[in-house]
Design a protein around this motif. Sequence first.
Motif, PDB file in Angstrom:
ATOM      1  N   VAL A  69     -24.137   5.789  15.690  1.00  0.00           N
ATOM      2  CA  VAL A  69     -22.791   6.021  15.181  1.00  0.00           C
ATOM      3  C   VAL A  69     -22.076   6.976  16.125  1.00  0.00           C
ATOM      4  N   GLY A  70     -20.965   6.524  16.700  1.00  0.00           N
ATOM      5  CA  GLY A  70     -20.230   7.331  17.659  1.00  0.00           C
ATOM      6  C   GLY A  70     -19.303   8.324  16.990  1.00  0.00           C
ATOM      7  N   LEU A  71     -18.763   9.214  17.798  1.00  0.00           N
ATOM      8  CA  LEU A  71     -17.848  10.234  17.285  1.00  0.00           C
ATOM      9  C   LEU A  71     -16.581   9.603  16.707  1.00  0.00           C
ATOM     10  N   THR A  72     -16.138   8.504  17.289  1.00  0.00           N
ATOM     11  CA  THR A  72     -14.931   7.836  16.787  1.00  0.00           C
ATOM     12  C   THR A  72     -15.137   7.341  15.365  1.00  0.00           C
ATOM     13  N   THR A  73     -16.311   6.757  15.112  1.00  0.00           N
ATOM     14  CA  THR A  73     -16.609   6.267  13.767  1.00  0.00           C
ATOM     15  C   THR A  73     -16.721   7.421  12.778  1.00  0.00           C
ATOM     16  N   ILE A  74     -17.375   8.503  13.198  1.00  0.00           N
ATOM     17  CA  ILE A  74     -17.494   9.677  12.322  1.00  0.00           C
ATOM     18  C   ILE A  74     -16.111  10.230  11.993  1.00  0.00           C
ATOM     19  N   ALA A  75     -15.248  10.321  13.015  1.00  0.00           N
ATOM     20  CA  ALA A  75     -13.884  10.818  12.793  1.00  0.00           C
ATOM     21  C   ALA A  75     -13.119   9.889  11.846  1.00  0.00           C
ATOM     22  N   ALA A  76     -13.314   8.583  12.008  1.00  0.00           N
ATOM     23  CA  ALA A  76     -12.644   7.619  11.137  1.00  0.00           C
ATOM     24  C   ALA A  76     -13.077   7.791   9.685  1.00  0.00           C
ATOM     25  N   LEU A  77     -14.380   8.008   9.474  1.00  0.00           N
ATOM     26  CA  LEU A  77     -14.878   8.210   8.110  1.00  0.00           C
ATOM     27  C   LEU A  77     -14.346   9.500   7.502  1.00  0.00           C
ATOM     28  N   ILE A 116       0.799   5.223   2.694  1.00  0.00           N
ATOM     29  CA  ILE A 116       0.349   5.383   4.075  1.00  0.00           C
ATOM     30  C   ILE A 116      -1.079   5.918   4.132  1.00  0.00           C
ATOM     31  N   GLY A 117      -1.392   6.878   3.242  1.00  0.00           N
ATOM     32  CA  GLY A 117      -2.704   7.518   3.269  1.00  0.00           C
ATOM     33  C   GLY A 117      -3.804   6.663   2.665  1.00  0.00           C
ATOM     34  N   PRO A 118      -4.011   6.741   1.339  1.00  0.00           N
ATOM     35  CA  PRO A 118      -5.113   5.990   0.717  1.00  0.00           C
ATOM     36  C   PRO A 118      -4.989   4.482   0.877  1.00  0.00           C
ATOM     37  N   GLN A 119      -3.772   3.917   0.669  1.00  0.00           N
ATOM     38  CA  GLN A 119      -3.620   2.463   0.620  1.00  0.00           C
ATOM     39  C   GLN A 119      -3.813   1.801   1.983  1.00  0.00           C
ATOM     40  N   LEU A 120      -3.196   2.358   3.019  1.00  0.00           N
ATOM     41  CA  LEU A 120      -3.237   1.717   4.332  1.00  0.00           C
ATOM     42  C   LEU A 120      -4.202   2.408   5.290  1.00  0.00           C
ATOM     43  N   LEU A 121      -3.979   3.700   5.548  1.00  0.00           N
ATOM     44  CA  LEU A 121      -4.827   4.410   6.505  1.00  0.00           C
ATOM     45  C   LEU A 121      -6.274   4.476   6.024  1.00  0.00           C
ATOM     46  N   GLY A 122      -6.482   4.886   4.767  1.00  0.00           N
ATOM     47  CA  GLY A 122      -7.836   5.021   4.236  1.00  0.00           C
ATOM     48  C   GLY A 122      -8.590   3.710   4.262  1.00  0.00           C
ATOM     49  N   HIS A 123      -7.986   2.637   3.726  1.00  0.00           N
ATOM     50  CA  HIS A 123      -8.658   1.347   3.670  1.00  0.00           C
ATOM     51  C   HIS A 123      -8.886   0.769   5.058  1.00  0.00           C
ATOM     52  N   THR A 150     -24.040   2.946   3.173  1.00  0.00           N
ATOM     53  CA  THR A 150     -23.811   4.302   3.665  1.00  0.00           C
ATOM     54  C   THR A 150     -22.380   4.737   3.421  1.00  0.00           C
ATOM     55  N   VAL A 151     -21.426   3.844   3.690  1.00  0.00           N
ATOM     56  CA  VAL A 151     -20.017   4.180   3.485  1.00  0.00           C
ATOM     57  C   VAL A 151     -19.738   4.428   2.005  1.00  0.00           C
ATOM     58  N   ALA A 152     -20.327   3.593   1.131  1.00  0.00           N
ATOM     59  CA  ALA A 152     -20.101   3.763  -0.310  1.00  0.00           C
ATOM     60  C   ALA A 152     -20.608   5.113  -0.795  1.00  0.00           C
ATOM     61  N   VAL A 153     -21.773   5.529  -0.305  1.00  0.00           N
ATOM     62  CA  VAL A 153     -22.312   6.830  -0.706  1.00  0.00           C
ATOM     63  C   VAL A 153     -21.433   7.955  -0.158  1.00  0.00           C
ATOM     64  N   LEU A 154     -21.022   7.849   1.110  1.00  0.00           N
ATOM     65  CA  LEU A 154     -20.178   8.888   1.698  1.00  0.00           C
ATOM     66  C   LEU A 154     -18.846   9.020   0.961  1.00  0.00           C
ATOM     67  N   LEU A 155     -18.321   7.894   0.467  1.00  0.00           N
ATOM     68  CA  LEU A 155     -17.026   7.947  -0.212  1.00  0.00           C
ATOM     69  C   LEU A 155     -17.106   8.584  -1.595  1.00  0.00           C
ATOM     70  N   LEU A 156     -18.323   8.854  -2.078  1.00  0.00           N
ATOM     71  CA  LEU A 156     -18.430   9.645  -3.304  1.00  0.00           C
ATOM     72  C   LEU A 156     -17.956  11.073  -3.054  1.00  0.00           C
ATOM     73  N   TYR A 210     -12.725  -0.438   9.420  1.00  0.00           N
ATOM     74  CA  TYR A 210     -13.146  -0.185  10.799  1.00  0.00           C
ATOM     75  C   TYR A 210     -14.584   0.343  10.821  1.00  0.00           C
ATOM     76  N   SER A 211     -14.885   1.283   9.929  1.00  0.00           N
ATOM     77  CA  SER A 211     -16.222   1.888   9.901  1.00  0.00           C
ATOM     78  C   SER A 211     -17.286   0.898   9.471  1.00  0.00           C
ATOM     79  N   LEU A 212     -16.913  -0.069   8.625  1.00  0.00           N
ATOM     80  CA  LEU A 212     -17.882  -1.031   8.117  1.00  0.00           C
ATOM     81  C   LEU A 212     -18.426  -1.950   9.203  1.00  0.00           C
ATOM     82  N   HIS A 213     -17.749  -2.013  10.354  1.00  0.00           N
ATOM     83  CA  HIS A 213     -18.272  -2.799  11.471  1.00  0.00           C
ATOM     84  C   HIS A 213     -19.344  -2.021  12.236  1.00  0.00           C
ATOM     85  N   ARG A 214     -19.492  -0.723  11.905  1.00  0.00           N
ATOM     86  CA  ARG A 214     -20.409   0.123  12.661  1.00  0.00           C
ATOM     87  C   ARG A 214     -21.415   0.850  11.784  1.00  0.00           C
TER      88      ARG A 214
END
Length: 310
Positions: A4-12, A223-230, A244-250, A235-239
């Motif tokens: 997992v790269g820094l870009t993906t971590i930043a995106a999450l 802009i935030g939750p609806q577009l940017l967040g989703h 893992t993403v579901a747990v992190l989003l808790l 994007y993160s789900l490809h990496r």
Amino acid sequence: MRKVGLTTIAALVVAIVAVSASAPMIAFAAAPALAIAFWRNALGTAALAPAALLGSRGGRGGEPGRRRGALGVTLLSGVFLAVHFGTWVPSAKLTSVAMSVALVSTTPVWTALVAAARGVKVPASTWAGIGIAVAGVALATGADPDLSGRALLGDALALAGGIAAAGYTLLGERARATLPTTVYASVCYSVCALLLLAVCLASGTRLWGYTWETWIAIAGMTIGPQLLGHTLINYSLHRVSATTVAVLLLLEVPGALVIAWLLLGQLPAARTLPGIAILLAGVAVVVLGARRRQPTKGGTIISPEAIGTT
């Protein structure tokens, strides 16, 4: 195992912050809850329309009959999304932000129960997680000093929003097998917006005449939750795996708690926090339990659409 790269971590990180701001901004906005739900989805539809038109031209191919069937499933998914927003958004104004976000985060629990009802074998760990989550709900609501009808209604609406999100999740999983993401999301959001508009008009809900602060909050939710967040979640789900993403989003729950404190000066009663923590632990066990089961013809418990409905 993928690195997992820094870009993906930043995106999450950005995605978690974005979705965490949803409930606090709903509570902050001085507008009727149903109107907020309508504008958020209407603006989201407008933002996605150009990309959806391009996606519909390229598409994923497939037989015309399959695409028509997928569009029908998408329309029904939009109905469930309307129920989700029509119940959860009001809940954020009736109960505490922490309780609202924690209860709506039970979506994986309901998808697991639907899978079991359809005859899909559910791991024992998933059933254990469901039991833990239910115990957490009971503890959190029982320890809440605000037992007013208003707060209890908000808790019930948040749970209903989580159940509706499960329907949206399972239907979306089927539709996304054929339709591009932008087409699916655009159709789904537009159906949701039209249904919420009809409810607003029928109930006489005021749709404009708000303060500029409220319009900024509504734009921020879009802009935030609806577009940017989703977008960043997808994007993160490809990496990173969906589990893992579901747990992190808790982490949305403590994130919403901090933002509600900073924005609204709102903190939940300390005695409710252990119950909320147990609830989230139970949901995490459900998510992790789903990982042990391979996708089946009856559908999976955790899919990309199960993540980030708020």
